[in-house]
Write a protein that holds these residues in place. Structure first.
Motif, mmCIF file in Angstrom:
data_model
loop_
_atom_site.group_PDB
_atom_site.id
_atom_site.type_symbol
_atom_site.label_atom_id
_atom_site.label_comp_id
_atom_site.label_asym_id
_atom_site.label_seq_id
_atom_site.Cartn_x
_atom_site.Cartn_y
_atom_site.Cartn_z
ATOM 1 N N VAL A 190 2.419 2.452 -3.409
ATOM 2 C CA VAL A 190 1.664 3.482 -2.694
ATOM 3 C C VAL A 190 2.540 4.338 -1.777
ATOM 4 C CG1 VAL A 190 -0.266 3.889 -1.121
ATOM 5 C CG2 VAL A 190 -0.354 1.983 -2.737
ATOM 6 N N ALA A 191 3.410 3.711 -1.004
ATOM 7 C CA ALA A 191 4.066 4.403 0.115
ATOM 8 C C ALA A 191 5.338 5.142 -0.289
ATOM 9 C CB ALA A 191 4.380 3.397 1.211
ATOM 10 N N ASN A 192 5.686 6.139 0.530
ATOM 11 C CA ASN A 192 6.962 6.836 0.384
ATOM 12 C C ASN A 192 8.038 6.178 1.238
ATOM 13 O OD1 ASN A 192 4.652 9.196 0.993
ATOM 14 N ND2 ASN A 192 5.671 9.341 -0.995
ATOM 15 N N TYR A 193 7.612 5.626 2.350
ATOM 16 C CA TYR A 193 8.537 5.188 3.394
ATOM 17 C C TYR A 193 8.019 3.873 3.972
ATOM 18 C CZ TYR A 193 11.768 5.971 7.350
ATOM 19 O OH TYR A 193 12.783 5.889 8.263
ATOM 20 N N GLY A 194 8.935 2.996 4.353
ATOM 21 C CA GLY A 194 8.521 1.705 4.892
ATOM 22 C C GLY A 194 9.226 1.364 6.193
ATOM 23 N N ILE A 195 8.488 0.660 7.051
ATOM 24 C CA ILE A 195 9.041 0.153 8.309
ATOM 25 C C ILE A 195 8.719 -1.335 8.353
ATOM 26 C CG2 ILE A 195 8.987 0.276 10.826
ATOM 27 C CD1 ILE A 195 7.852 3.131 10.517
ATOM 28 N N VAL A 196 9.743 -2.159 8.464
ATOM 29 C CA VAL A 196 9.538 -3.610 8.513
ATOM 30 C C VAL A 196 9.531 -4.053 9.974
ATOM 31 C CG1 VAL A 196 10.390 -5.866 7.792
ATOM 32 C CG2 VAL A 196 10.664 -3.889 6.276
ATOM 33 N N LEU A 197 8.455 -4.706 10.352
ATOM 34 C CA LEU A 197 8.259 -5.146 11.739
ATOM 35 C C LEU A 197 8.220 -6.664 11.791
ATOM 36 C CD1 LEU A 197 7.667 -3.603 14.447
ATOM 37 C CD2 LEU A 197 5.243 -4.027 14.015
ATOM 38 N N HIS A 198 8.866 -7.221 12.807
ATOM 39 C CA HIS A 198 8.848 -8.685 12.989
ATOM 40 C C HIS A 198 8.920 -9.002 14.480
ATOM 41 C CE1 HIS A 198 9.385 -12.893 12.094
ATOM 42 N NE2 HIS A 198 10.524 -12.929 12.765
ATOM 43 N N LYS A 199 7.950 -9.747 14.959
ATOM 44 C CA LYS A 199 7.876 -10.117 16.372
ATOM 45 C C LYS A 199 7.981 -8.894 17.285
ATOM 46 C CE LYS A 199 9.487 -14.871 15.788
ATOM 47 N NZ LYS A 199 10.472 -15.905 16.168
ATOM 48 N N GLY A 200 7.297 -7.835 16.867
ATOM 49 C CA GLY A 200 7.207 -6.646 17.696
ATOM 50 C C GLY A 200 8.390 -5.710 17.637
ATOM 51 N N LYS A 201 9.374 -6.015 16.806
ATOM 52 C CA LYS A 201 10.569 -5.172 16.725
ATOM 53 C C LYS A 201 10.789 -4.694 15.293
ATOM 54 C CE LYS A 201 12.986 -7.340 20.612
ATOM 55 N NZ LYS A 201 14.219 -8.011 21.064
ATOM 56 N N VAL A 202 11.317 -3.467 15.164
ATOM 57 C CA VAL A 202 11.646 -2.923 13.849
ATOM 58 C C VAL A 202 12.914 -3.605 13.343
ATOM 59 C CG1 VAL A 202 12.336 -0.865 12.572
ATOM 60 C CG2 VAL A 202 10.552 -0.703 14.327
ATOM 61 N N ILE A 203 12.797 -4.224 12.177
ATOM 62 C CA ILE A 203 13.931 -4.924 11.576
ATOM 63 C C ILE A 203 14.757 -3.970 10.725
ATOM 64 C CG2 ILE A 203 14.628 -6.826 10.056
ATOM 65 C CD1 ILE A 203 13.374 -7.679 12.741
ATOM 66 N N GLU A 204 14.067 -3.174 9.913
ATOM 67 C CA GLU A 204 14.723 -2.121 9.147
ATOM 68 C C GLU A 204 13.685 -1.114 8.665
ATOM 69 O OE1 GLU A 204 16.378 -3.202 5.205
ATOM 70 O OE2 GLU A 204 15.735 -5.254 5.663
ATOM 71 N N TYR A 205 14.172 0.041 8.214
ATOM 72 C CA TYR A 205 13.263 1.083 7.765
ATOM 73 C C TYR A 205 13.989 1.969 6.758
ATOM 74 C CZ TYR A 205 15.936 3.784 11.184
ATOM 75 O OH TYR A 205 16.965 4.366 11.887
ATOM 76 N N GLY A 206 13.210 2.715 5.976
ATOM 77 C CA GLY A 206 13.806 3.613 4.999
ATOM 78 C C GLY A 206 12.840 3.899 3.874
ATOM 79 N N GLU A 207 13.331 4.578 2.831
ATOM 80 C CA GLU A 207 12.501 4.826 1.659
ATOM 81 C C GLU A 207 12.082 3.482 1.067
ATOM 82 O OE1 GLU A 207 14.368 7.436 -1.100
ATOM 83 O OE2 GLU A 207 14.521 9.078 0.341
ATOM 84 N N ILE A 208 10.817 3.402 0.683
ATOM 85 C CA ILE A 208 10.251 2.098 0.313
ATOM 86 C C ILE A 208 11.000 1.451 -0.863
ATOM 87 C CG2 ILE A 208 8.487 3.051 -1.244
ATOM 88 C CD1 ILE A 208 7.950 0.139 1.224
ATOM 89 N N GLN A 209 11.383 2.248 -1.862
ATOM 90 C CA GLN A 209 12.070 1.678 -3.020
ATOM 91 C C GLN A 209 13.434 1.107 -2.635
ATOM 92 O OE1 GLN A 209 10.462 1.215 -5.751
ATOM 93 N NE2 GLN A 209 8.695 2.443 -5.128
ATOM 94 N N GLU A 210 14.119 1.773 -1.702
ATOM 95 C CA GLU A 210 15.425 1.283 -1.250
ATOM 96 C C GLU A 210 15.278 -0.007 -0.454
ATOM 97 O OE1 GLU A 210 18.559 2.353 -1.979
ATOM 98 O OE2 GLU A 210 17.457 3.547 -3.451
ATOM 99 N N LEU A 211 14.211 -0.072 0.372
ATOM 100 C CA LEU A 211 13.974 -1.301 1.133
ATOM 101 C C LEU A 211 13.798 -2.495 0.210
ATOM 102 C CD1 LEU A 211 11.482 -0.326 4.009
ATOM 103 C CD2 LEU A 211 13.872 -0.993 4.230
ATOM 104 N N ILE A 212 13.132 -2.260 -0.902
ATOM 105 C CA ILE A 212 12.840 -3.355 -1.835
ATOM 106 C C ILE A 212 14.065 -3.704 -2.676
ATOM 107 C CG2 ILE A 212 11.472 -3.948 -3.876
ATOM 108 C CD1 ILE A 212 9.193 -2.278 -2.536
ATOM 109 N N LYS A 213 14.788 -2.671 -3.121
ATOM 110 C CA LYS A 213 15.956 -2.921 -3.971
ATOM 111 C C LYS A 213 17.127 -3.509 -3.192
ATOM 112 C CE LYS A 213 14.999 0.806 -7.268
ATOM 113 N NZ LYS A 213 15.452 2.142 -7.776
ATOM 114 N N MET A 214 17.308 -3.047 -1.947
ATOM 115 C CA MET A 214 18.472 -3.470 -1.167
ATOM 116 C C MET A 214 18.069 -3.886 0.238
ATOM 117 S SD MET A 214 21.145 -0.489 -2.376
ATOM 118 C CE MET A 214 22.490 -1.229 -1.445
ATOM 119 N N PRO A 215 17.264 -4.948 0.376
ATOM 120 C CA PRO A 215 16.867 -5.383 1.721
ATOM 121 C C PRO A 215 18.075 -5.885 2.508
ATOM 122 C CG PRO A 215 16.233 -7.015 0.074
ATOM 123 C CD PRO A 215 16.730 -5.820 -0.677
#
Length: 251
Positions: free
Chosen positions: A210-235
């Motif tokens: 669904v998304a174009n862009y993703g932000i990964v949140l953990h314990k209230g802090k942003v862990i990483e962010y970027g284009e959703i496909q890149e986040l999944i391919k290269m976490p």
């Protein structure tokens, strides 16, 4: 035109729920706020909507089309929540869809609460837009499937022509096929109406469709962010890797 969050911090006494959160949600896009339960995703949504409990101390800046909403009086914020931002809370089909009322009566009540006239033709068009037949207006919520109920909620979120939708776990407890149909509806709405959607989810399988862009949140802090496909391919973080592996396990 966008919602822009800068240096958001939300604290409850000594407990910090969100720390230094930044985000930009532009019209015509879908941003997925991703993270495990308790990571603070819903807190971000409620901070944007200004519906956190009074005990919450919020700092930073939240701009809606260059207007800093944290500085607005509540009466103006209520107007924005009606006309600009629509919210689909998690589990809202059980909370907002009264099982003793027909779908048409539920929607009529929403209009009455806002001193507005019921617009049947518009509602029928919105139902068709979310892949529902208008005849469901004469049905009770218990007569509809989970996917149909979620589509009703999406239609309701569009009643007053918002420019932004915040959807909190809109596919929780739905099967994979129904999840994808809901995702298709969000993408269609963004394309046809120029909306922006903030999608709150723990499900990367759904987010990547669904998304174009993703932000990964953990314990209230942003862990990483970027284009959703890149986040999944290269976490880059173990948190994101675990979310990816968990999503792959259920595909």
């Amino acid at each position: 035109m966008a919602i822009e969050v800068k240096r958001l911090r939300v604290a409850y006494g000594e407990y910090v729920a969100i720390e230094d959160f930044n985000m930009r949600l532009e019209r015509g896009s879908i941003v997925a706020l991703i993270g495990p339960s308790g990571s603070g995703k819903s807190t971000v949504a409620k901070a944007i909507l200004r519906i956190l409990p009074p005990i919450a101390k919020v700092s930073g800046d939240i701009y809606l089309d260059n207007l800093n909403i944290l500085s607005l009086q509540e009466k103006y914020m209520r107007d924005l929540r009606l006309k600009k931002i629509s919210y689909i809370p998690q589990g809202s089909s059980k909370v907002y869809l009264n099982p003793t009322l027909k779908i048409s009566d539920i929607i009529r009540k929403i209009y009455r609460n806002r001193d507005m006239e019921f617009e049947e033709n518009k509602i029928r068009d919105l139902l068709l837009m979310v892949d529902l037949e208008p005849r469901i207006l004469d049905r009770y919520p218990y007569m509809l499937s989970g996917g149909q109920l979620q589509r009703v909620l999406i239609a309701i979120s569009l009643l007053f022509d918002p420019e932004y939708i915040i959807a909190d776990e809109p596919t929780a407890s739905l099967d994979v096929i129904t999840q994808r149909s809901i995702g298709h509806i969000f993408k269609k709405l963004v394309k046809s109406k120029g909306l922006a959607v903030l999608l709150i989810t723990h499900d990367l399988t759904f987010a990547k469709v669904v998304a174009n862009y993703g932000i990964v949140l953990h314990k209230g802090k942003v862990i990483e962010y970027g284009e959703i496909q890149e986040l999944i391919k290269m976490p880059k973080s173990n948190i994101t890797k675990n979310l990816v592996e968990g999503s792959m396990a259920v595909e």
